[in-house]
Design an enzyme around this catalytic site. Structure first.
Site, PDB file in Angstrom:
ATOM      1  N   ARG A  49       0.842  -1.201   0.000  1.00 12.10           N
ATOM      2  CA  ARG A  49       0.000   0.000   0.000  1.00 12.10           C
ATOM      3  C   ARG A  49       0.869   1.239   0.000  1.00 12.10           C
ATOM      4  NH1 ARG A  49      -4.308  -1.357   4.836  1.00 12.10           N
ATOM      5  NH2 ARG A  49      -4.582  -3.558   4.302  1.00 12.10           N
ATOM      6  N   ASP A 106       0.036   5.269   1.416  1.00 11.83           N
ATOM      7  CA  ASP A 106      -0.997   6.061   2.081  1.00 11.83           C
ATOM      8  C   ASP A 106      -1.638   7.065   1.124  1.00 11.83           C
ATOM      9  OD1 ASP A 106      -0.127   4.831   4.404  1.00 11.83           O
ATOM     10  OD2 ASP A 106       1.015   6.573   5.118  1.00 11.83           O
ATOM     11  N   TYR A 123      12.082   4.001  -0.203  1.00 15.88           N
ATOM     12  CA  TYR A 123      11.221   5.187  -0.144  1.00 15.88           C
ATOM     13  C   TYR A 123      12.098   6.434  -0.016  1.00 15.88           C
ATOM     14  CZ  TYR A 123       6.850   2.638   0.699  1.00 15.88           C
ATOM     15  OH  TYR A 123       5.742   1.840   0.582  1.00 15.88           O
ATOM     16  N   ARG A 180       7.048   7.771   7.345  1.00 18.41           N
ATOM     17  CA  ARG A 180       6.618   9.117   7.731  1.00 18.41           C
ATOM     18  C   ARG A 180       6.856   9.393   9.212  1.00 18.41           C
ATOM     19  NH1 ARG A 180       0.634   9.282   5.657  1.00 18.41           N
ATOM     20  NH2 ARG A 180       0.691  11.326   6.667  1.00 18.41           N
TER      21      ARG A 180
END
Lengths: 245, 245
Positions: free
Chosen positions: B51, B53, B111, B198
């Protein structure tokens, strides 16, 4: 009275160009004047180095205004930073001599046109380029661009058909830069007519597509007729990069 | 049945994340499945590598689906290219072995989190970064990031408080790159929990702001409590960069 010079960056996507038109606030100039009027408590007129068309962007538009305000440059920058929409940025605030005028004193300008030639959508740059899926003949574009260097009558490349003033301009350099799937056309000259960079770009793209020949460029210049030149490239690929004084 | 692997780029701004939720089509997966179902005439299920966000972007999300379609890779790419919205791009379409599964076979992911530390608005990147006006202590961030390298229980950095499965993950590298006013944090590891990148970023930013100390990092890991870690960095600065198989 103090004379304040601003360097302004903007994403032109949502705006109806730089220049104020009647009461609409959807121009950069209108938005900025509104803010500066609020900031100083005076009725501010902001002179830009020149117009940019609706949808065109700027990395460093130059503008100036006169004020009695006693705010420091830093205070002004912070005020503007706080209240400006996120698609307008203030790169510099500087007090300059009283005779400085951003339009009248400009001696040279640089514009950049960005073309993406890849197959897939330029996802993150989609509002900042012209997406042309077929690869272009970059060597032909380079050769064709040489025809425009120097002083010429660019009437064929002027979007204003009722233009009464001189359509003679000088182009000092056209850089044609291929970087992977990107093609960047960078125009430097003493001034540009309405839509001139976009029509030059559209014409050069037609050369790159084989729809026009390198040797047609001279003929188009001599024809002094908008119909002879190529298409108007979309606004969203164009950036005002720099203004020299 | 054929197994088709896609590499997908997307601007997550308008989407409710990768993963389909009920009937909403405002997810990347939902949008893609709709299109693939139309393209093949079959009911397509698209498995993503994981996934992302709501609001998070991807440079190269990997996904795969099974089909009886006889279209070539090129025909599929062209079809998708034509009908996809401009904020989704297809980087690659490739037929792979029948056992390939984009989520189950993923061994490593990268990421990237982008922070802009300049005073002025990051006009053209405003939807693709976190704008922090005060400069951050980059050396402290670098030192603090070292605490997270290796295999750890990242429960303190998991956004899902009801998480029942293991919260142990391995981070191979965190690159901290300062480039002018930009600060790029690049995380490579064998997997990431919900919101993990995050929350790591938010915690490291707090170190850079002097609100947390380098030596707090170990304690936060050991506490295994979301409350001990720092804030959740905004989604819009995060990009899924790469997935390894």
């Amino acid at each position: 009275m103090r004379n304040i010079r601003l360097i302004i960056r903007y994403d032109g996507t949502k705006y109806n160009g730089w220049q104020k038109q009647g009461n609409t606030e959807q121009t950069i100039q209108g938005k900025m004047e509104q803010l500066l009027t609020k900031m100083t408590g005076e009725s501010i007129e902001l002179a830009g180095s020149g117009r940019t068309d609706a949808g065109v962007h700027a990395l460093a538009q130059v503008a100036n205004f006169h004020t009695h305000s006693s705010m420091t440059e830093k205070e002004m920058a912070e005020y503007m930073q706080e209240y400006l929409p996120k698609d307008i940025g203030i790169v510099e605030v500087k007090e300059v001599g009283e005779r400085f005028h951003s339009r009248l004193n400009a001696v040279k300008k640089q514009y950049e046109y960005r073309i993406y030639m890849g197959q897939e959508n330029p996802v993150f740059e989609r509002k900042y380029c012209w997406h042309i899926q077929e690869p272009l003949n970059v060597e032909a574009i380079k050769k064709a661009s040489e025809s425009f260097i120097g002083q010429h009558d660019f009437k064929s490349f002027c979007g204003n058909k009722k233009m009464k003033k001189s359509t003679i301009r000088r182009i000092d350099e056209i850089q044609v830069i291929k970087d992977g799937n990107w093609l960047i056309l960078r125009f430097t000259g003493n001034g540009f007519l309405m839509n001139m960079v976009r029509i030059l770009t559209g014409t050069l793209v037609e050369v790159g597509q084989g729809k026009k020949e390198v040797q047609d460029m001279e003929k188009i210049l001599l024809a002094k007729s908008r119909e002879k030149a190529g298409m108007l490239a979309p606004a969203q690929g164009l950036f005002l990069v720099k203004v020299w004084y």
